[in-house]
Write a protein that holds these residues in place. Sequence first.
Motif, PDB file in Angstrom:
ATOM      1  N   UNK A   1       0.823  -1.204   0.000  1.00  0.00           N
ATOM      2  CA  UNK A   1       0.000   0.000   0.000  1.00  0.00           C
ATOM      3  C   UNK A   1       0.857   1.254   0.000  1.00  0.00           C
ATOM      4  N   UNK A   2       0.315   2.339   0.549  1.00  0.00           N
ATOM      5  CA  UNK A   2       1.026   3.617   0.599  1.00  0.00           C
ATOM      6  C   UNK A   2       1.723   3.866   1.923  1.00  0.00           C
ATOM      7  N   UNK A   3       1.600   2.917   2.869  1.00  0.00           N
ATOM      8  CA  UNK A   3       2.112   3.201   4.205  1.00  0.00           C
ATOM      9  C   UNK A   3       2.993   2.107   4.797  1.00  0.00           C
ATOM     10  N   UNK A   4       3.297   1.077   4.031  1.00  0.00           N
ATOM     11  CA  UNK A   4       4.085   0.008   4.607  1.00  0.00           C
ATOM     12  C   UNK A   4       4.975  -0.696   3.599  1.00  0.00           C
ATOM     13  N   UNK A   5       5.875  -1.534   4.121  1.00  0.00           N
ATOM     14  CA  UNK A   5       6.732  -2.362   3.273  1.00  0.00           C
ATOM     15  C   UNK A   5       6.921  -3.708   3.943  1.00  0.00           C
ATOM     16  N   UNK A   6       7.261  -4.709   3.149  1.00  0.00           N
ATOM     17  CA  UNK A   6       7.456  -6.061   3.651  1.00  0.00           C
ATOM     18  C   UNK A   6       8.676  -6.680   2.974  1.00  0.00           C
ATOM     19  N   UNK A   7       9.467  -7.395   3.757  1.00  0.00           N
ATOM     20  CA  UNK A   7      10.626  -8.103   3.226  1.00  0.00           C
ATOM     21  C   UNK A   7      10.469  -9.583   3.562  1.00  0.00           C
ATOM     22  N   UNK A   8      10.402 -10.424   2.559  1.00  0.00           N
ATOM     23  CA  UNK A   8      10.199 -11.853   2.740  1.00  0.00           C
ATOM     24  C   UNK A   8      11.433 -12.610   2.270  1.00  0.00           C
ATOM     25  N   UNK A   9      11.974 -13.448   3.150  1.00  0.00           N
ATOM     26  CA  UNK A   9      13.174 -14.228   2.824  1.00  0.00           C
ATOM     27  C   UNK A   9      12.762 -15.529   2.153  1.00  0.00           C
ATOM     28  N   UNK A  10      13.354 -15.786   1.008  1.00  0.00           N
ATOM     29  CA  UNK A  10      13.080 -17.013   0.268  1.00  0.00           C
ATOM     30  C   UNK A  10      14.400 -17.713  -0.069  1.00  0.00           C
ATOM     31  N   UNK A  11      14.286 -18.914  -0.606  1.00  0.00           N
ATOM     32  CA  UNK A  11      15.462 -19.660  -1.084  1.00  0.00           C
ATOM     33  C   UNK A  11      16.529 -19.794   0.002  1.00  0.00           C
ATOM     34  N   UNK A  12      16.089 -20.046   1.233  1.00  0.00           N
ATOM     35  CA  UNK A  12      17.035 -20.199   2.336  1.00  0.00           C
ATOM     36  C   UNK A  12      17.681 -21.580   2.291  1.00  0.00           C
ATOM     37  N   UNK A  13      18.975 -21.595   2.501  1.00  0.00           N
ATOM     38  CA  UNK A  13      19.717 -22.858   2.547  1.00  0.00           C
ATOM     39  C   UNK A  13      20.678 -22.846   3.727  1.00  0.00           C
ATOM     40  N   UNK A  14      20.771 -23.984   4.391  1.00  0.00           N
ATOM     41  CA  UNK A  14      21.736 -24.159   5.469  1.00  0.00           C
ATOM     42  C   UNK A  14      22.745 -25.206   5.005  1.00  0.00           C
ATOM     43  N   UNK A  15      23.988 -24.802   4.918  1.00  0.00           N
ATOM     44  CA  UNK A  15      25.032 -25.685   4.377  1.00  0.00           C
ATOM     45  C   UNK A  15      26.071 -25.976   5.457  1.00  0.00           C
ATOM     46  N   UNK A  16      26.305 -27.260   5.697  1.00  0.00           N
ATOM     47  CA  UNK A  16      27.427 -27.689   6.528  1.00  0.00           C
ATOM     48  C   UNK A  16      28.456 -28.251   5.559  1.00  0.00           C
TER      49      UNK A  16
END
Length: 214
Positions: A78-93
């Motif tokens: 909208x005109x009053x907010x923002x969102x950040x969504x994390x995708x493609x997460x990987x945990x590597x050992x």
Amino acid sequence: MDDIRIVGSLPSSVKGAVLSRVRGDVLLDFKDLNREVGASQIHLMPGPEKNTVLAGGDVPVGDKQAQIRGRAQLQRTGDRGLRMTVRDTRVVVPGLLTYVPGKGGGLQLTAPVADKMDQGELQQATGKHVLPQQMMKGRVLDTLVDHPSLLKPTGIDPSLIQGLQKLREPKVAQKMEFSAQLPDNLPGDIRLRAISVTKNGIRAQLTGKGVPVG
């Protein structure tokens, strides 16, 4: 600002002023964002694509140090907010495995490690036709914790798998999204316009009209 309207009469009874139009920007620093989501060990930086952020860092999982890598998409709500969504997460050992949390993810052993696991014992414990080289999901992942003997030939400590299991919990998944909203009680009509990602953080352009001062 474009112009100012004085409220009251000059010179003795000025009550304030109204800014007809204002423009400016705000910066959400990556360091502040890390503290907000409780991820001080994760570092954020601009991504290669527009409005993307890369996340990376090393965190302890079980008895190992794991590398976490992810990509976040930034969008205005909208005109009053923002969102950040994390995708493609990987945990590597390194040298052992890769874990992808969330729906459709699972555990992928490296080829040398998978070759050390007894296929017959794995299938007997899970009750399924599972190959060590395949991505292991859901109940198969749980079986590795319930039957530590399956992991013994690989040298993987069961505490490592238990640590990875926690990444499936909803409370962890919720931390992979951040949102911010302009307060409802701001004076005047102030809105978010363009958003962008810089080396220091997320920058949002603000515009407003009829903003009282004083």
